[in-house]
Design a protein around this motif. Structure first.
Motif, PDB file in Angstrom:
ATOM      1  N   GLY A  24       0.816  -1.209   0.000  1.00  0.00           N
ATOM      2  CA  GLY A  24       0.000   0.000   0.000  1.00  0.00           C
ATOM      3  C   GLY A  24       0.847   1.256   0.000  1.00  0.00           C
ATOM      4  N   ALA A  25       0.225   2.365   0.364  1.00  0.00           N
ATOM      5  CA  ALA A  25       0.901   3.659   0.346  1.00  0.00           C
ATOM      6  C   ALA A  25       0.668   4.389   1.654  1.00  0.00           C
ATOM      7  N   ALA A  26       1.645   5.216   2.014  1.00  0.00           N
ATOM      8  CA  ALA A  26       1.542   6.039   3.224  1.00  0.00           C
ATOM      9  C   ALA A  26       2.262   7.353   2.984  1.00  0.00           C
ATOM     10  N   ILE A  27       1.761   8.392   3.603  1.00  0.00           N
ATOM     11  CA  ILE A  27       2.425   9.696   3.569  1.00  0.00           C
ATOM     12  C   ILE A  27       3.060   9.904   4.932  1.00  0.00           C
ATOM     13  N   TYR A  28       4.350  10.222   4.936  1.00  0.00           N
ATOM     14  CA  TYR A  28       5.111  10.452   6.160  1.00  0.00           C
ATOM     15  C   TYR A  28       5.498  11.920   6.220  1.00  0.00           C
ATOM     16  N   SER A  29       5.352  12.528   7.393  1.00  0.00           N
ATOM     17  CA  SER A  29       5.787  13.901   7.609  1.00  0.00           C
ATOM     18  C   SER A  29       6.550  13.941   8.928  1.00  0.00           C
ATOM     19  N   SER A  30       7.800  14.350   8.866  1.00  0.00           N
ATOM     20  CA  SER A  30       8.690  14.324  10.024  1.00  0.00           C
ATOM     21  C   SER A  30       8.174  15.129  11.195  1.00  0.00           C
ATOM     22  N   GLY A  31       8.389  14.562  12.374  1.00  0.00           N
ATOM     23  CA  GLY A  31       8.160  15.266  13.622  1.00  0.00           C
ATOM     24  C   GLY A  31       9.512  15.644  14.201  1.00  0.00           C
ATOM     25  N   LYS A  32       9.587  15.728  15.514  1.00  0.00           N
ATOM     26  CA  LYS A  32      10.830  16.129  16.164  1.00  0.00           C
ATOM     27  C   LYS A  32      11.947  15.121  15.955  1.00  0.00           C
ATOM     28  N   ILE A  33      11.634  13.830  15.949  1.00  0.00           N
ATOM     29  CA  ILE A  33      12.688  12.825  15.752  1.00  0.00           C
ATOM     30  C   ILE A  33      13.364  13.037  14.399  1.00  0.00           C
ATOM     31  N   GLY A  34      12.593  13.241  13.350  1.00  0.00           N
ATOM     32  CA  GLY A  34      13.149  13.453  12.022  1.00  0.00           C
ATOM     33  C   GLY A  34      13.961  14.719  11.901  1.00  0.00           C
ATOM     34  N   LYS A  35      13.702  15.684  12.759  1.00  0.00           N
ATOM     35  CA  LYS A  35      14.444  16.941  12.723  1.00  0.00           C
ATOM     36  C   LYS A  35      15.684  16.896  13.613  1.00  0.00           C
ATOM     37  N   VAL A  36      15.551  16.299  14.810  1.00  0.00           N
ATOM     38  CA  VAL A  36      16.649  16.275  15.784  1.00  0.00           C
ATOM     39  C   VAL A  36      17.624  15.124  15.524  1.00  0.00           C
ATOM     40  N   ALA A  37      17.112  13.961  15.161  1.00  0.00           N
ATOM     41  CA  ALA A  37      17.952  12.780  14.950  1.00  0.00           C
ATOM     42  C   ALA A  37      17.507  12.042  13.696  1.00  0.00           C
ATOM     43  N   PRO A  38      17.648  12.660  12.524  1.00  0.00           N
ATOM     44  CA  PRO A  38      17.141  12.042  11.297  1.00  0.00           C
ATOM     45  C   PRO A  38      17.747  10.672  11.008  1.00  0.00           C
ATOM     46  N   GLU A  39      18.946  10.431  11.472  1.00  0.00           N
ATOM     47  CA  GLU A  39      19.582   9.132  11.234  1.00  0.00           C
ATOM     48  C   GLU A  39      18.888   7.989  11.964  1.00  0.00           C
ATOM     49  N   SER A  40      18.017   8.310  12.922  1.00  0.00           N
ATOM     50  CA  SER A  40      17.318   7.270  13.688  1.00  0.00           C
ATOM     51  C   SER A  40      15.958   6.899  13.085  1.00  0.00           C
ATOM     52  N   VAL A  41      15.614   7.499  11.949  1.00  0.00           N
ATOM     53  CA  VAL A  41      14.329   7.221  11.296  1.00  0.00           C
ATOM     54  C   VAL A  41      14.559   6.299  10.104  1.00  0.00           C
ATOM     55  N   LYS A  42      13.797   5.205  10.070  1.00  0.00           N
ATOM     56  CA  LYS A  42      13.936   4.248   8.978  1.00  0.00           C
ATOM     57  C   LYS A  42      12.563   3.734   8.572  1.00  0.00           C
ATOM     58  N   ILE A  43      12.262   3.828   7.280  1.00  0.00           N
ATOM     59  CA  ILE A  43      11.033   3.294   6.706  1.00  0.00           C
ATOM     60  C   ILE A  43      11.462   2.189   5.742  1.00  0.00           C
ATOM     61  N   GLU A  44      10.939   0.993   5.930  1.00  0.00           N
ATOM     62  CA  GLU A  44      11.308  -0.126   5.078  1.00  0.00           C
ATOM     63  C   GLU A  44      10.101  -0.635   4.302  1.00  0.00           C
ATOM     64  N   THR A  45      10.369  -1.142   3.109  1.00  0.00           N
ATOM     65  CA  THR A  45       9.365  -1.811   2.280  1.00  0.00           C
ATOM     66  C   THR A  45       9.984  -3.148   1.854  1.00  0.00           C
ATOM     67  N   PRO A  46       9.234  -4.017   1.205  1.00  0.00           N
ATOM     68  CA  PRO A  46       9.823  -5.284   0.763  1.00  0.00           C
ATOM     69  C   PRO A  46      11.015  -5.109  -0.185  1.00  0.00           C
ATOM     70  N   THR A  47      11.110  -3.974  -0.858  1.00  0.00           N
ATOM     71  CA  THR A  47      12.184  -3.798  -1.833  1.00  0.00           C
ATOM     72  C   THR A  47      13.145  -2.652  -1.549  1.00  0.00           C
ATOM     73  N   ALA A  48      12.883  -1.834  -0.526  1.00  0.00           N
ATOM     74  CA  ALA A  48      13.759  -0.685  -0.284  1.00  0.00           C
ATOM     75  C   ALA A  48      13.708  -0.246   1.179  1.00  0.00           C
ATOM     76  N   THR A  49      14.756   0.474   1.583  1.00  0.00           N
ATOM     77  CA  THR A  49      14.802   1.123   2.897  1.00  0.00           C
ATOM     78  C   THR A  49      15.015   2.603   2.655  1.00  0.00           C
ATOM     79  N   ILE A  50      14.220   3.416   3.336  1.00  0.00           N
ATOM     80  CA  ILE A  50      14.304   4.867   3.176  1.00  0.00           C
ATOM     81  C   ILE A  50      14.883   5.448   4.454  1.00  0.00           C
ATOM     82  N   GLY A  51      15.956   6.204   4.325  1.00  0.00           N
ATOM     83  CA  GLY A  51      16.504   6.950   5.439  1.00  0.00           C
ATOM     84  C   GLY A  51      15.928   8.349   5.380  1.00  0.00           C
TER      85      GLY A  51
END
Length: 148
Positions: free
Chosen positions: A110-137
């Motif tokens: 399926g599909a999802a829309i992601y919008s960063s909160g404080k974690i994505g702004k303060v520690a972006p390296e700690s955010v990971k979105i995975e799919t069966p074929t890719a990983t998004i940092g």
């Protein structure tokens, strides 16, 4: 005249900060809205999702056809699930006092829309979105991700 205006501005901020205290009992997100059939799979239990329900780490959300859900995490991260989306929250840590952060989610399909909160702004390296074929940092942004 200034005090009522100031108080009226603080009330929404206080309401946004209130969910921060929910993390102590295992809840990390709040479902703000649901349209159609969305299920929460928690351990061996399946629940119908409703606005106001809370989510825990390892919860899986499954949106049916023509269904959507809007989720707000305690750091302000926003996630919107599209119809047919199937996601699992693998990890979530938001401890600003000890600078400990983590956000990991797996999009099965399926599909999802992601919008960063404080974690994505303060520690972006700690955010990971995975799919069966890719990983998004994530590096503090907003994007649409889709898995087949």
């Amino acid at each position: 005249m200034r005090r009522p205006l100031f108080a009226s501005l603080l009330l929404p901020l206080w309401m946004l900060a209130t969910p921060l205290f929910a993390a102590e009992d295992g809840h990390v997100a709040l479902i703000k809205s649901v349209s159609g059939s969305v299920r929460i799979v928690r351990q061996a239990t399946t629940l119908d999702a409703h606005a106001g329900d809370t989510l825990q780490v390892s919860d899986r959300l499954q949106a049916g056809p023509e269904a959507t859900a809007a989720i707000v995490f305690i750091d302000g991260t926003l996630l919107t699930l599209g119809s047919g989306a199937d996601i699992q929250l693998r990890d979530y840590v938001f401890e600003p006092r000890s600078s400990h952060y983590g956000f990991s989610l797996y999009l099965h399909k399926g599909a999802a829309i992601y919008s960063s909160g404080k974690i994505g702004k303060v520690a972006p390296e700690s955010v990971k979105i995975e799919t069966p074929t890719a990983t998004i940092g994530v590096r503090g942004t907003r994007f649409l991700v889709q898995a087949q």
